[in-house]
Structures are given as C-alpha cells and as structure tokens.
Design a protein around this motif. Sequence first.
Motif, short mmCIF file in Angstrom:
data_model
loop_
_atom_site.label_atom_id
_atom_site.label_comp_id
_atom_site.label_asym_id
_atom_site.label_seq_id
_atom_site.Cartn_x
_atom_site.Cartn_y
_atom_site.Cartn_z
N THR A 168 0.94 -1.19 0.10
CA THR A 168 0.23 -0.05 0.00
C THR A 168 0.81 1.36 -0.01
N ASN A 169 2.04 1.47 -0.75
CA ASN A 169 3.03 2.19 -0.69
C ASN A 169 2.45 3.66 -1.40
N GLY A 170 3.22 4.61 -1.09
CA GLY A 170 2.80 6.02 -1.32
C GLY A 170 2.65 6.31 -2.75
N CYS A 171 3.39 5.69 -3.61
CA CYS A 171 3.13 6.01 -5.12
C CYS A 171 2.09 5.28 -5.46
N ARG A 172 1.92 3.94 -5.05
CA ARG A 172 0.41 3.28 -5.31
C ARG A 172 -0.57 4.07 -4.92
N GLU A 173 -0.58 4.78 -3.57
CA GLU A 173 -2.02 5.43 -3.43
C GLU A 173 -1.90 6.41 -4.13
N ILE A 174 -0.98 7.33 -4.87
CA ILE A 174 -0.98 8.45 -5.54
C ILE A 174 -1.80 7.81 -6.89
N LEU A 317 -6.66 -1.12 -10.56
CA LEU A 317 -5.58 -1.89 -9.70
C LEU A 317 -4.91 -2.69 -10.43
N ALA A 318 -5.47 -3.33 -11.36
CA ALA A 318 -4.69 -4.23 -12.50
C ALA A 318 -3.53 -3.46 -13.21
N ILE A 319 -3.82 -2.18 -13.70
CA ILE A 319 -2.90 -1.46 -14.23
C ILE A 319 -1.95 -1.10 -13.39
N ILE A 323 2.06 -1.66 -13.68
CA ILE A 323 3.27 -0.70 -13.55
C ILE A 323 4.04 -1.03 -12.51
N GLU A 324 3.86 -1.33 -11.49
CA GLU A 324 4.83 -1.93 -10.31
C GLU A 324 5.89 -2.82 -10.73
N THR A 325 5.28 -3.71 -11.39
CA THR A 325 6.12 -4.76 -11.96
C THR A 325 7.01 -4.40 -13.23
N GLY A 326 6.80 -3.26 -13.65
CA GLY A 326 7.71 -3.02 -14.83
C GLY A 326 6.96 -3.39 -16.23
N GLY A 327 5.69 -3.84 -15.98
CA GLY A 327 5.13 -4.41 -17.38
C GLY A 327 5.24 -5.87 -17.48
N GLN A 328 5.95 -6.46 -16.39
CA GLN A 328 6.18 -7.95 -16.65
C GLN A 328 4.74 -8.65 -16.56
#
Length: 328
Positions: A168-174, A317-319, A323-328
Amino acid sequence: MRILIVGLGSMGKRRIRLLKQIDSSARITGVDAKEERRKEAEILFNIQTISALQLAFHSNKYDCVFVCTSPLSHANIIESCLMHEINVFTEINLVNDKYISNIKMADEKKLVLFLSSTFLYRDEIKYIQKEVKAARSLLSYTYHVGQYLPDWHPWENYTDYFVGDVRTNGCREIMAIDFPWLYKTFGEFKNIQIKSGKKTALKTTYNDSYLLLVEHETGIQGTISIDVVSRKAVRNLEIYGEDLYITWNGTPEGLKKYDLEAKKETSVSLYDEVDKQEGYAGFVVENAYKNEIITFFNIIRGKTKAEYDFEDDKYILAIIDNIETGGQ
C-alpha cells in the motif's frame, strides 16, 4: 440516519465533520481500538464510540458504514458490514482483496457498495472532462503529482502507517487516487511505457518515482510523473491540442484555459466557497469529500449512480500492478 464510522484517524474525523454538515440529526457511532482516538472523537464531535466492530453490531442497527481504517483491513470490515445488511462507503483500498465476493454479496443483498474516488467529485475535474469531450482535435497531456513522503503526515513517521508498506505504498496510493479520473477523462489505458526507480534515502522497500508514457484507447497520449520525492507538494496538469489548452495546479484557484481568440490565458472560477483544512496541501479540498458523501446517500435513496465503482477499481488496480512490476 444511524451511521457507523470505522477508524477514527484523519479520514474518519474528516468524514464525521462533513457528515455533521450534511445531516446534523445523524446519529454517528465511531469505532477504533485506540482509546486516545475514541476520546478525541468524543470531545471533538460529541459522538458515541466503541472499541470493536463486533460490539457495534451488537449494540445497534446501522443504515450505513464508512470504512476509514488502513487499506489492508478494508476487505474483512466490508465483508462483515455487508453480512450485517449495512450499506458501505469505503476509502480507497489499494488492493483488490475479496472484491469478487464482496461485489457479489452486495448485489445479492441489494446493498450499496461505494468506493471513494474523490477527484471525480472535484468541480475542476468535471470541467476538464467537459472540455476534453468537446475538443475537436486529438489531445496530449503532461501530469506530475509528487510530495515528499515524510511530509504526508508530519505528525507520524511514514514507516508507521500504510504508505510504508510495499503493498500500500505511497506511489501506489497516488496512482489509485489519480488513475480513476485519468481513465474516466481520457479513456481506457491502451499502452504504458514505464521508467521507475528509487531516488531517495527513505527507509522504504519500493520504487519512489515513476515516469510513464501513456496511450489511451481514444488516441490521447500523455506523460505521467508520480513520486514521493518532490520536496514541494505538486499537482501540475497541462492538456493541449489544436483547439484546447488547459493548465491546472490542483488548487481551486489554479485552473486556467487559453482563450484562442484573445490569445491569453484566463482563470476558470468554479467555487462559491472553498472548504480547506489546516495542515493539508493547497490541492486538498474538502468540497469533493463532501460531494461524494452526498452522492453515496443519493445512491442509497435510488436517485443516482456512482462515478466509479469496484468493477472500475479492479481494472485500475490491475493497471497499477502491471506498472509496479515494470510491465512484466
């Protein structure tokens, strides 16, 4: 109306304050395990408080509940409230735990399951959406949202609440705050190119900055910069095309449109009165939080539909996961 507020931190207190403005006759009960939070809420708002959710269920029946705890706790609280036949308003979840089962239960029990998406209830966003829809030319945009993580809640350490957790990190919240309105305004995300990294010495285990090159299904393209690095809290939007140029700095006073005939930029004034709370950045406007509460009540009464729901959020959330996995 009898209302249950679960979680008496900053968001719980905000919801109580606004609820009292909307309906002074509402009977509000607060739930929080921390005694100091319960005492504070009792003094500030003159409400009853209880230490545990199950005690609340045993003491009264409620028309609706506002889930204002840390995101990872939301799924189980929502499930319990739906099981007790209570309409649910929840702050952003950041994870999709129990989405399928809770959506199904709400549908079967004919209960409202409402998800906060505050920016969709901002007057500036509604104006921008209208202008984008009316534009005859293909548009592009740049958007930067950033604020140094320790400045989010100066009264507590960033490692002590949910933005310090990788899930639930800061970038994810933004992203979870801003992607819903970007998606509703510019269209579904078709392609995203991702550059990310860690650019601070903060005690976090996640990337603290993202640069995204985005293409929407509508053909609109944009660059999105998300970070918890910027020492100044910023929200800067620029939308441009042959027949439209709009800028917005996130504040009620900061929306501007370029007059093509006069060849000058003009301010767009949308508010008769702006409700702000001390200690928050200039782009945190209480009006939108109030608007979504009113919408929630109108949905319960069968008068309107939500701007954004759990099905939309599953998609967003899937998007974000991608993004967090670098598009993997």
